[in-house]
Design a protein around this motif. Structure first.
Motif, mmCIF file in Angstrom:
data_model
loop_
_atom_site.group_PDB
_atom_site.id
_atom_site.type_symbol
_atom_site.label_atom_id
_atom_site.label_comp_id
_atom_site.label_asym_id
_atom_site.label_seq_id
_atom_site.Cartn_x
_atom_site.Cartn_y
_atom_site.Cartn_z
ATOM 1 N N UNK A 151 4.892 8.853 -7.036
ATOM 2 C CA UNK A 151 4.916 9.768 -7.857
ATOM 3 C C UNK A 151 3.703 10.036 -8.723
ATOM 4 N N UNK A 152 2.838 9.180 -8.625
ATOM 5 C CA UNK A 152 1.504 9.069 -9.419
ATOM 6 C C UNK A 152 0.901 7.742 -9.128
ATOM 7 N N UNK A 153 -0.549 7.513 -9.514
ATOM 8 C CA UNK A 153 -1.277 6.637 -9.593
ATOM 9 C C UNK A 153 -0.586 5.511 -10.240
ATOM 10 N N UNK A 154 0.163 5.541 -11.450
ATOM 11 C CA UNK A 154 0.587 4.483 -12.138
ATOM 12 C C UNK A 154 1.778 4.023 -11.215
ATOM 13 N N UNK A 155 2.383 4.450 -10.305
ATOM 14 C CA UNK A 155 3.371 3.703 -9.685
ATOM 15 C C UNK A 155 2.976 2.883 -8.426
ATOM 16 N N UNK A 156 1.639 2.893 -8.210
ATOM 17 C CA UNK A 156 0.942 2.204 -6.902
ATOM 18 C C UNK A 156 1.107 0.774 -7.253
ATOM 19 N N UNK A 157 1.445 0.185 -6.272
ATOM 20 C CA UNK A 157 1.582 -1.157 -6.313
ATOM 21 C C UNK A 157 1.453 -1.964 -4.947
ATOM 22 N N UNK A 158 1.594 -3.290 -4.867
ATOM 23 C CA UNK A 158 1.098 -3.834 -3.572
ATOM 24 C C UNK A 158 2.249 -3.533 -2.431
ATOM 25 N N UNK A 159 3.269 -3.146 -2.587
ATOM 26 C CA UNK A 159 4.580 -2.570 -1.816
ATOM 27 C C UNK A 159 3.822 -1.535 -0.695
ATOM 28 N N UNK A 160 2.789 -0.820 -1.498
ATOM 29 C CA UNK A 160 2.282 0.580 -0.921
ATOM 30 C C UNK A 160 1.447 0.281 0.193
ATOM 31 N N UNK A 161 1.144 -1.230 0.528
ATOM 32 C CA UNK A 161 0.035 -1.391 1.405
ATOM 33 C C UNK A 161 0.498 -2.795 2.160
ATOM 34 N N UNK A 162 -0.023 -2.868 3.287
ATOM 35 C CA UNK A 162 0.372 -4.108 4.177
ATOM 36 C C UNK A 162 -0.946 -4.538 4.795
ATOM 37 N N UNK A 163 -1.237 -5.884 4.751
ATOM 38 C CA UNK A 163 -2.459 -6.399 5.551
ATOM 39 C C UNK A 163 -2.112 -6.378 6.927
ATOM 40 N N UNK A 164 -3.072 -5.873 7.716
ATOM 41 C CA UNK A 164 -3.060 -6.055 9.165
ATOM 42 C C UNK A 164 -4.122 -6.984 9.705
ATOM 43 N N UNK A 165 -4.068 -8.197 8.751
ATOM 44 C CA UNK A 165 -4.940 -9.201 9.556
ATOM 45 C C UNK A 165 -4.103 -10.579 9.238
ATOM 46 N N UNK A 166 -4.502 -11.714 9.466
ATOM 47 C CA UNK A 166 -3.691 -12.977 9.302
ATOM 48 C C UNK A 166 -5.000 -13.603 8.570
ATOM 49 N N UNK A 167 -4.381 -14.173 7.409
ATOM 50 C CA UNK A 167 -5.570 -14.888 6.640
ATOM 51 C C UNK A 167 -5.580 -16.306 7.262
#
Length: 384
Positions: free
Chosen positions: A368-384
């Motif tokens: 709903x906006x930038x204030x709602x963005x958190x880590x659940x919105x992205x997922x790493x496609x690499x292995x640390x």
């Protein structure tokens, strides 16, 4: 290298500027940021373009800054039931229509005769903020007069005379700036081989003298000499913190990429940290700024606000940075491309295209906006 052989007056005269833009690429007709960048590349002399696009050393960190964004995938929430996203936010109490500031890139008269004055006017029109450079073509006061309604942050280098530094803090306050940005990662200029090979910069003093005219008490070479002479004393956090007590303005530590330095900045009194490796222009081989963002966010633990620059080339990059914990982003090369492509209108077009892409990405994410963005919105496609 005819650009730097011109007088400052010739360089700042719009009629003397060699604008070789394609006929289709007036800023308003650019349908994507790639077209703005192409227009800028057509407009700029080769050595100035190298100065804009180049990095330090082998340019590993320059490349990594952009590649780091490709290491994250978005995780959408479909059928969210939300309305159109709200991009508005604030930073250090400054209201913003979207979470974007422009960086304090200096020698701005090389890219357009009106330099940071045009950037500030564009930012005022689009309700974003300028970080105005100390080593700019125009003074802090001139930029403020050019765009009195703009949200402005003044940038300083922690080097040279402490007395001059305090004098500049007082000038910044008097000129009505909202905050100060201290560039902490630049005690000397990076090893930039494109510029060295171009023999670039022997006459660049004329483009960084806005705050230090030759007939003033401090000459540019006196204030910025440490950048080019590879000599001088590197300040400490304690010294910087003590001097920042001379102003009541909030301040940002720009150029922090480790949790340890972030904690040191907070201890010195910083109100925000800017995660940045100077766009890959200082120390080659350091990690990408985006890769370091989670570490810095964790280190400050909500005590101060966090910004990110280095590597941002599109609206989706901004969304990724916000999801990983940045409150705002700072754009440098994109703003300079817009400036070179069409002055104020070119910078405005950059903001408009960033905004449009951000709205698209957030809508498709189900946010709903930038204030709602958190880590659940992205997922790493690499292995640390």
């Amino acid at each position: 290298m005819t650009t730097l052989s011109k007088s400052k007056e010739e360089m700042l005269d719009p009629s003397s500027t060699d604008m070789r833009l394609p006929s289709w690429s007036t800023p308003g007709s650019c349908a994507a940021l790639s077209e703005v960048i192409e227009a800028a590349r057509c407009a700029l002399p080769a050595d100035v373009l190298d100065f804009l696009e180049g990095g330090a050393g082998e340019e590993r960190s320059l490349r990594e800054n952009q590649e780091a964004f490709r290491r994250w995938n978005f995780v959408p929430q479909v059928m969210s039931g939300r309305g159109m996203p709200d991009l508005s936010t604030s930073f250090l109490g400054i209201p913003l229509a979207m979470p974007v500031l422009t960086s304090p890139f200096g020698a701005d008269g090389l890219f357009h005769p009106q330099g940071q004055c045009a950037v500030a006017r564009a930012n005022a029109a689009e309700a974003v903020a300028s970080i105005v450079p100390e080593a700019g073509t125009y003074s802090f006061e001139a930029v403020a007069e050019a765009a009195p309604d703009a949200a402005r942050i003044a940038q300083l280098h922690p080097m040279g005379s402490p007395e001059n530094f305090v004098t500049m803090l007082h000038r910044i306050e008097k000129a009505g700036y909202h905050a100060v940005c201290i560039t902490v990662d630049c005690p000397t200029a990076g090893w930039r081989e494109r510029d060295l090979q171009d023999r670039f910069g022997s006459d660049i003093t004329t483009m960084i003298s806005g705050n230090y005219p030759s007939d003033g008490p401090n000459r540019p070479e006196d204030v910025f000499g440490q950048l080019f002479a590879h000599s001088g004393v590197v300040w400490s956090w304690v010294q910087l913190g003590d001097l920042m007590n001379e102003t009541s303005l909030p301040w940002i530590a720009k150029g922090v990429i480790t949790g340890a330095d972030a904690r040191a900045a907070v201890a010195a009194g910083a109100d925000a940290v800017l995660v940045s490796n100077h766009g890959g222009r200082q120390l080659d081989g350091v990690p990408a700024a985006l890769d370091q963002l989670p570490e810095v966010v964790s280190a400050v633990a909500g005590r101060v606000e966090v910004a990110l620059d280095s590597g941002i080339r599109r609206g989706s990059d901004i969304v990724t940075a916000l999801a990983l914990g940045a409150n705002v982003v700072v754009i440098g090369r994109l703003a300079a491309y817009g400036l070179a492509a069409g002055g104020e209108s070119g910078v405005r077009r950059v903001h408009q295209l960033l905004r449009a892409e951000m709205l698209t990405v957030l809508t498709l994410l189900g946010a709903g906006g930038v204030a709602e963005l958190g880590s659940s919105a992205v997922r790493a496609n690499f292995v640390l």
